[in-house]
Motif scaffolding. Structure first.
Motif, mmCIF file in Angstrom:
data_model
loop_
_atom_site.group_PDB
_atom_site.id
_atom_site.type_symbol
_atom_site.label_atom_id
_atom_site.label_comp_id
_atom_site.label_asym_id
_atom_site.label_seq_id
_atom_site.Cartn_x
_atom_site.Cartn_y
_atom_site.Cartn_z
ATOM 1 N N THR A 275 -0.651 10.226 18.070
ATOM 2 C CA THR A 275 -1.870 9.432 18.117
ATOM 3 C C THR A 275 -2.336 9.228 19.549
ATOM 4 O OG1 THR A 275 -2.899 7.336 17.431
ATOM 5 C CG2 THR A 275 -0.625 7.223 18.161
ATOM 6 N N GLY A 276 -3.645 9.001 19.687
ATOM 7 C CA GLY A 276 -4.226 8.627 20.968
ATOM 8 C C GLY A 276 -4.485 7.138 21.047
ATOM 9 N N ARG A 277 -4.129 6.421 19.990
ATOM 10 C CA ARG A 277 -4.391 4.983 19.931
ATOM 11 C C ARG A 277 -3.612 4.249 21.019
ATOM 12 N NH1 ARG A 277 -4.426 1.556 14.292
ATOM 13 N NH2 ARG A 277 -4.859 -0.517 15.172
ATOM 14 N N GLY A 278 -4.250 3.211 21.593
ATOM 15 C CA GLY A 278 -3.577 2.398 22.597
ATOM 16 C C GLY A 278 -3.192 3.171 23.841
ATOM 17 N N GLY A 279 -3.980 4.203 24.189
ATOM 18 C CA GLY A 279 -3.643 5.017 25.344
ATOM 19 C C GLY A 279 -2.766 6.201 25.016
ATOM 20 N N GLY A 280 -2.387 6.330 23.747
ATOM 21 C CA GLY A 280 -1.583 7.466 23.306
ATOM 22 C C GLY A 280 -0.116 7.140 23.179
ATOM 23 N N ARG A 281 0.496 7.597 22.093
ATOM 24 C CA ARG A 281 1.921 7.396 21.870
ATOM 25 C C ARG A 281 2.400 8.317 20.757
ATOM 26 N NH1 ARG A 281 -0.278 2.113 20.458
ATOM 27 N NH2 ARG A 281 -0.709 1.988 18.216
ATOM 28 N N ASP A 282 3.722 8.436 20.671
ATOM 29 C CA ASP A 282 4.331 9.155 19.550
ATOM 30 C C ASP A 282 4.081 8.391 18.259
ATOM 31 O OD1 ASP A 282 5.387 10.784 21.489
ATOM 32 O OD2 ASP A 282 7.488 10.260 21.097
ATOM 33 N N ILE A 283 4.149 9.097 17.154
ATOM 34 C CA ILE A 283 4.294 8.450 15.849
ATOM 35 C C ILE A 283 5.696 8.787 15.365
ATOM 36 C CG2 ILE A 283 3.597 8.498 13.435
ATOM 37 C CD1 ILE A 283 0.744 8.672 14.274
ATOM 38 N N ASP A 284 6.514 7.766 15.241
ATOM 39 C CA ASP A 284 7.912 7.930 14.848
ATOM 40 C C ASP A 284 8.115 7.249 13.501
ATOM 41 O OD1 ASP A 284 10.625 8.071 14.537
ATOM 42 O OD2 ASP A 284 11.140 7.182 16.472
ATOM 43 N N VAL B 158 0.847 -1.190 0.000
ATOM 44 C CA VAL B 158 0.000 0.000 0.000
ATOM 45 C C VAL B 158 0.881 1.238 0.000
ATOM 46 C CG1 VAL B 158 -1.869 1.241 1.158
ATOM 47 C CG2 VAL B 158 -1.714 -1.259 1.370
ATOM 48 N N LEU B 159 0.583 2.170 -0.883
ATOM 49 C CA LEU B 159 1.238 3.473 -0.883
ATOM 50 C C LEU B 159 0.316 4.471 -0.206
ATOM 51 C CD1 LEU B 159 3.479 5.479 -1.935
ATOM 52 C CD2 LEU B 159 2.004 5.795 -3.951
ATOM 53 N N VAL B 160 0.790 5.097 0.864
ATOM 54 C CA VAL B 160 0.053 6.171 1.526
ATOM 55 C C VAL B 160 0.727 7.480 1.146
ATOM 56 C CG1 VAL B 160 -0.714 7.148 3.717
ATOM 57 C CG2 VAL B 160 -0.595 4.653 3.443
ATOM 58 N N VAL B 161 -0.032 8.381 0.551
ATOM 59 C CA VAL B 161 0.516 9.663 0.107
ATOM 60 C C VAL B 161 0.085 10.748 1.091
ATOM 61 C CG1 VAL B 161 0.651 11.344 -1.754
ATOM 62 C CG2 VAL B 161 0.390 8.907 -2.291
ATOM 63 N N GLY B 162 1.044 11.270 1.843
ATOM 64 C CA GLY B 162 0.749 12.325 2.801
ATOM 65 C C GLY B 162 1.059 11.891 4.216
ATOM 66 N N SER B 163 1.752 12.750 4.965
ATOM 67 C CA SER B 163 2.165 12.389 6.320
ATOM 68 C C SER B 163 1.639 13.369 7.368
ATOM 69 C CB SER B 163 3.694 12.316 6.410
ATOM 70 O OG SER B 163 4.275 13.578 6.107
ATOM 71 N N GLY B 164 0.434 13.907 7.114
ATOM 72 C CA GLY B 164 -0.244 14.651 8.157
ATOM 73 C C GLY B 164 -0.824 13.690 9.164
ATOM 74 N N GLN B 165 -1.704 14.176 10.014
ATOM 75 C CA GLN B 165 -2.269 13.312 11.047
ATOM 76 C C GLN B 165 -2.918 12.067 10.463
ATOM 77 O OE1 GLN B 165 -4.939 15.191 13.793
ATOM 78 N NE2 GLN B 165 -3.333 16.374 14.796
ATOM 79 N N SER B 166 -3.783 12.244 9.467
ATOM 80 C CA SER B 166 -4.479 11.090 8.902
ATOM 81 C C SER B 166 -3.519 10.138 8.214
ATOM 82 C CB SER B 166 -5.559 11.552 7.917
ATOM 83 O OG SER B 166 -6.586 12.244 8.585
ATOM 84 N N GLY B 167 -2.623 10.661 7.379
ATOM 85 C CA GLY B 167 -1.704 9.805 6.649
ATOM 86 C C GLY B 167 -0.830 8.979 7.568
ATOM 87 N N CYS B 168 -0.268 9.606 8.603
ATOM 88 C CA CYS B 168 0.598 8.882 9.530
ATOM 89 C C CYS B 168 -0.176 7.825 10.307
ATOM 90 C CB CYS B 168 1.270 9.849 10.491
ATOM 91 S SG CYS B 168 2.582 10.826 9.736
ATOM 92 N N GLN B 169 -1.389 8.169 10.736
ATOM 93 C CA GLN B 169 -2.165 7.200 11.509
ATOM 94 C C GLN B 169 -2.659 6.045 10.645
ATOM 95 O OE1 GLN B 169 -4.981 8.904 14.478
ATOM 96 N NE2 GLN B 169 -4.036 10.863 13.955
#
Length: 424
Positions: free
Chosen positions: A245-254, A171-182
């Protein structure tokens, strides 16, 4: 069978999300007759344009709709999609909002005394109109999508639900804003091979020195800085949101960690031709810039702790866990095995149905704190309408209160106010 549509209201509110409902709350507080038109259902965007694993990136305690704060068991948690919908629906019930679901507003224009509002159920007139439809109306689909070879599935991020929705393959995800990264993370956690096109969006720590970074930033007054106080002025409205992200109680997206685990990162997508993707030579620069913002926020918190003499655990600034190698400028879609593309390329505004000269030269509503230069026309619920919290549950109610107070004063005085002077 519901009652027929009245022919006149003091105020028409367009949009049945948290912004329009907040406006309704304040209109009721002033005893002002109004109707809320929602072309779909209450909380439609939350309900239909978010993926299955979606959750808030801001903690639940920031959900502060008027007289309706979050009261659940996890104030420092992050509501998932269905709970967000339930929260907004419960707010609508609590204020007994006069909402007409399934009624689309198709045109707004000046009438002899006020406004003409054409809807899918007929026309009404109004003394004032509040546009509570944000600024994200139509998925932004790049023209280059037309050059993608047949057989490759393409969807916009607003239509993405879960990894099983996409065919087998990369899968190619184009864009690394909040939605793209998540979304990239959602696919990555499902062991789907992902290529991610990285843009210039900044990132933010989730937790730092013993607390959610949002709590520190709130203490620092960052969510109260107004557009007029911000160094960028109105240009701040064009800034991308920080990704975390707030997923899983919240964490960084690295993204660097994702790359070390097998995700393939690319610079900005510049074109598609003959089945090949073309990338810019900016991946390293974009990653470095995002990390610089991350560490800048950490530094801001460090200074606050030192200045106030706060006892807090020591903090460690981010150090890259992965570095990109030689830039890849071109990639053959078929050879790479990419079977689907998720375009996380944001939205564009469409105000064509508002037949009034209320837009500035960029096509953005000309306003000051929601009061436009068209007497009796207001906007609410837009990012950075007045502060950083304006587009969130945190401050949308306060913004709506200001707009309605202005509207109520206008009606009480019985005279039309001059246009509000716009900030330069």
């Amino acid at each position: 069978m519901r009652a027929p549509l009245p022919t006149h209201h003091n105020v028409v509110v367009v949009g049945g999300g948290q912004a329009g409902l907040s406006a309704s709350y304040h209109l009721r507080r002033h005893g002002i007759d109004h109707v809320v038109f929602e072309k779909n259902r209450i909380a439609h965007t939350w309900r239909s344009q978010r993926w299955d694993a979606f959750c808030l990136v801001t903690p639940n305690w920031q959900c502060l709709l008027p007289d309706f704060p979050y009261t659940g068991p996890e104030p420092r948690g992050f509501m998932p999609r269905d709970e967000i919908v339930a929260y907004v629906e419960a707010f609508a019930r609590s204020i007994d909002a006069p909402i007409r679901e399934g009624v689309a507003v198709t045109r707004i224009a000046r009438g002899e005394e006020g406004f003409l509002v054409e809807t899918s159920e007929g026309g009404v007139t109004a003394d004032a109109v509040i546009l509570a439809v944000s600024a994200y109306h139509v998925p932004n689909i790049p023209a280059m999508t037309a050059n993608v070879p047949e057989g490759i599935v393409q969807i916009h991020s607003s239509a993405y639900k879960n990894p099983a929705q996409l065919p087998p393959g990369k899968v190619l995800v184009v864009g690394s804003g909040q939605s793209g990264c998540q979304i990239a993370e959602d696919l990555h956690l499902a062991d789907r091979p992902v290529h991610l096109v990285v843009g210039s969006a900044p990132r933010c720590p989730r937790f730092y020195r013993g607390r959610d970074a949002v709590e520190w930033l709130d203490d620092l007054g960052q969510y109260e800085i107004t557009v007029e106080e911000h160094p960028l002025g109105e240009k701040v409205r064009r800034n991308a949101n920080h990704y975390l992200t707030g997923r899983g109680g919240g964490r960084d997206i690295d993204l660097r960690r994702f790359a070390s685990e097998g995700m393939v990162l690319h610079g900005r997508l510049t074109g598609i031709e003959n089945g090949r993707l073309e990338f810019g030579d900016d991946l390293a620069r974009n990653l470095d810039a995002a990390d610089a913002v991350y560490n800048g926020i950490c530094g801001l918190i460090d200074r606050h702790i030192a200045d106030k003499g706060i006892s807090a655990p020591e903090g460690v600034h981010y150090s890259p866990v992965w570095q990109p190698g030689a830039a890849v400028h071109s990639l053959d879609l078929a050879a790479a095995g990419i079977a689907s593309i998720v375009w996380s390329t944001g939205f564009r505004s469409d105000w064509s149905w508002v037949d009034l000269p209320f837009l500035d030269e960029t096509g953005y509503p000309a306003h000051r704190r929601g009061v436009t230069n068209e007497d009796g026309l207001y906007v609410v619920g837009m990012p950075w309408l007045w502060t950083w919290g304006s587009g969130r549950f945190l401050s949308v109610g306060r913004d709506a209160g200001f707009v309605v107070d202005h509207l109520a004063d206008r009606q009480i005085t019985g005279r039309r106010r001059p246009p509000v002077r716009m900030a330069v």
